[in-house]
Design a protein around this motif. Structure first.
Motif, short mmCIF file in Angstrom:
data_model
loop_
_atom_site.label_atom_id
_atom_site.label_comp_id
_atom_site.label_asym_id
_atom_site.label_seq_id
_atom_site.Cartn_x
_atom_site.Cartn_y
_atom_site.Cartn_z
N ASN A 18 33.72 24.04 -93.51
CA ASN A 18 32.33 24.13 -93.99
C ASN A 18 31.54 22.87 -93.68
OD1 ASN A 18 32.67 26.71 -95.00
ND2 ASN A 18 33.19 26.01 -97.05
N GLY A 19 32.17 21.73 -93.81
CA GLY A 19 31.50 20.47 -93.51
C GLY A 19 31.13 20.35 -92.06
N VAL A 20 32.02 20.81 -91.17
CA VAL A 20 31.73 20.78 -89.74
C VAL A 20 30.54 21.68 -89.43
CG1 VAL A 20 32.58 21.41 -87.45
CG2 VAL A 20 34.04 20.14 -89.00
N VAL A 21 30.52 22.86 -90.02
CA VAL A 21 29.39 23.76 -89.80
C VAL A 21 28.10 23.08 -90.27
CG1 VAL A 21 28.34 25.95 -90.53
CG2 VAL A 21 30.75 25.87 -89.90
N ASN A 22 28.13 22.45 -91.43
CA ASN A 22 26.94 21.78 -91.96
C ASN A 22 26.46 20.66 -91.05
OD1 ASN A 22 26.77 23.38 -94.22
ND2 ASN A 22 27.92 21.99 -95.52
N ILE A 23 27.38 19.81 -90.61
CA ILE A 23 26.95 18.67 -89.78
C ILE A 23 26.48 19.14 -88.40
CG2 ILE A 23 29.17 17.94 -88.74
CD1 ILE A 23 28.26 15.02 -89.44
N CYS A 24 27.12 20.17 -87.87
CA CYS A 24 26.70 20.69 -86.56
C CYS A 24 25.35 21.39 -86.67
CB CYS A 24 27.76 21.63 -85.99
SG CYS A 24 29.25 20.78 -85.46
N GLU A 25 25.10 22.10 -87.77
CA GLU A 25 23.80 22.74 -87.96
C GLU A 25 22.71 21.69 -88.17
OE1 GLU A 25 24.20 25.57 -91.13
OE2 GLU A 25 25.16 27.05 -89.83
N SER A 26 23.04 20.61 -88.87
CA SER A 26 22.05 19.58 -89.18
C SER A 26 21.75 18.68 -87.98
CB SER A 26 22.54 18.70 -90.33
OG SER A 26 22.71 19.47 -91.50
N TYR A 27 22.79 18.29 -87.25
CA TYR A 27 22.63 17.26 -86.21
C TYR A 27 23.18 17.66 -84.84
CZ TYR A 27 21.75 14.44 -90.36
OH TYR A 27 21.25 13.96 -91.55
N GLY A 28 23.67 18.88 -84.69
CA GLY A 28 24.30 19.30 -83.44
C GLY A 28 23.43 19.07 -82.21
N GLY A 29 24.04 18.47 -81.19
CA GLY A 29 23.33 18.20 -79.95
C GLY A 29 22.63 16.85 -79.94
N HIS A 30 22.83 16.07 -81.01
CA HIS A 30 22.17 14.77 -81.12
C HIS A 30 23.19 13.67 -81.37
CE1 HIS A 30 18.19 16.59 -81.28
NE2 HIS A 30 18.70 17.49 -82.11
N THR A 31 22.81 12.46 -80.99
CA THR A 31 23.61 11.29 -81.31
C THR A 31 22.99 10.65 -82.55
OG1 THR A 31 24.18 10.95 -79.00
CG2 THR A 31 24.45 9.06 -80.46
N ILE A 32 23.81 10.45 -83.56
CA ILE A 32 23.30 9.87 -84.80
C ILE A 32 24.06 8.59 -85.14
CG2 ILE A 32 22.54 12.08 -85.73
CD1 ILE A 32 25.02 12.02 -87.56
N ARG A 33 23.43 7.72 -85.87
CA ARG A 33 24.09 6.52 -86.36
C ARG A 33 24.63 6.83 -87.74
NH1 ARG A 33 23.13 2.84 -89.87
NH2 ARG A 33 24.13 0.84 -89.74
N ILE A 34 25.91 6.60 -87.92
CA ILE A 34 26.53 6.80 -89.23
C ILE A 34 26.72 5.41 -89.84
CG2 ILE A 34 28.55 7.66 -90.47
CD1 ILE A 34 28.83 9.78 -88.28
N PRO A 35 26.07 5.17 -90.97
CA PRO A 35 26.13 3.83 -91.56
C PRO A 35 27.48 3.54 -92.22
CG PRO A 35 24.92 5.31 -92.99
CD PRO A 35 25.25 6.09 -91.75
N LYS A 36 27.79 2.23 -92.31
CA LYS A 36 28.98 1.83 -93.07
C LYS A 36 28.75 2.10 -94.54
CE LYS A 36 30.59 -1.72 -89.92
NZ LYS A 36 30.90 -3.13 -89.73
N GLU A 37 27.54 1.83 -94.97
CA GLU A 37 27.13 2.13 -96.34
C GLU A 37 25.63 2.42 -96.32
OE1 GLU A 37 26.32 -2.11 -98.37
OE2 GLU A 37 28.43 -1.69 -97.92
N PHE A 38 25.18 3.18 -97.30
CA PHE A 38 23.77 3.56 -97.35
C PHE A 38 22.97 2.53 -98.13
CE2 PHE A 38 25.69 7.59 -96.31
CZ PHE A 38 24.78 8.15 -95.44
N ARG A 39 21.89 2.08 -97.53
CA ARG A 39 20.96 1.19 -98.23
C ARG A 39 19.82 2.01 -98.83
NH1 ARG A 39 21.96 -2.38 -93.52
NH2 ARG A 39 23.47 -3.90 -94.28
N ASN A 40 19.58 3.17 -98.25
CA ASN A 40 18.52 4.06 -98.69
C ASN A 40 19.15 5.15 -99.56
OD1 ASN A 40 16.79 6.35 -98.79
ND2 ASN A 40 15.72 5.67 -96.94
N GLU A 41 18.87 5.12 -100.86
CA GLU A 41 19.47 6.09 -101.79
C GLU A 41 19.03 7.53 -101.47
OE1 GLU A 41 21.87 5.82 -104.20
OE2 GLU A 41 22.12 3.81 -103.38
N GLY A 42 17.79 7.70 -101.01
CA GLY A 42 17.31 9.04 -100.67
C GLY A 42 18.12 9.65 -99.54
N LEU A 43 18.39 8.87 -98.50
CA LEU A 43 19.19 9.35 -97.38
C LEU A 43 20.62 9.63 -97.83
CD1 LEU A 43 19.31 10.04 -94.39
CD2 LEU A 43 19.80 7.64 -93.92
N LYS A 44 21.14 8.76 -98.66
CA LYS A 44 22.50 8.95 -99.20
C LYS A 44 22.57 10.27 -99.96
CE LYS A 44 25.92 6.68 -102.15
NZ LYS A 44 26.18 5.48 -102.96
#
Length: 128
Positions: A18-44
């Protein structure tokens, strides 16, 4: 069991199906930066709502600070489409209507349904 080697396999090991489906639907076909930790609570909060707290933590621990290409999960999309086609057929919808709805040929609708019936038949045979 061998170690996952492709990005898709790694994501599957971290997030589950399910997680793979979610991440592929959200960001599939794109390169994204995955943070070590979130500084922005909204994004987290957004990530945690999509991938769960544990899934988000696993992504950050594994990829944190890296840019990662997220695959489109074409196979998963086709599998989901085929499941919808089979359900529509079982609901009595005409093959021509299904073909138009999914923008495929009538022959392809029959092929998809035939494969599903073959799998169900094989399962029935092994269960008896």
């Amino acid at each position: 069991m061998r170690e996952p080697t492709t990005t898709y396999e790694i994501l599957l090991s971290l997030l589950g199906e399910n997680g793979v489906v979610n991440i592929c639907e959200s960001y599939g076909g794109h390169t994204i930066r995955i943070p070590k930790e979130f500084r922005n609570e909204g994004l987290k909060d957004i990530w945690q709502s999509r991938f769960g707290k544990e899934g988000t933590a696993k992504l950050c621990a594994h990829f944190g600070g890296d840019r990662v290409y997220i695959p489109k999960n074409k196979a998963g999309q086709i599998e989901a489409r085929n499941a919808h086609i089979i359900a529509r057929l079982r609901d009595g919808v005409a093959v021509r209507q299904i073909a138009e709805e999914f923008q495929i040929s009538e022959r392809q609708v029959y092929v998809i349904f035939g494969k599903a019936r073959a799998i169900e038949s094989a399962i029935d045979t092994t269960n008896n």
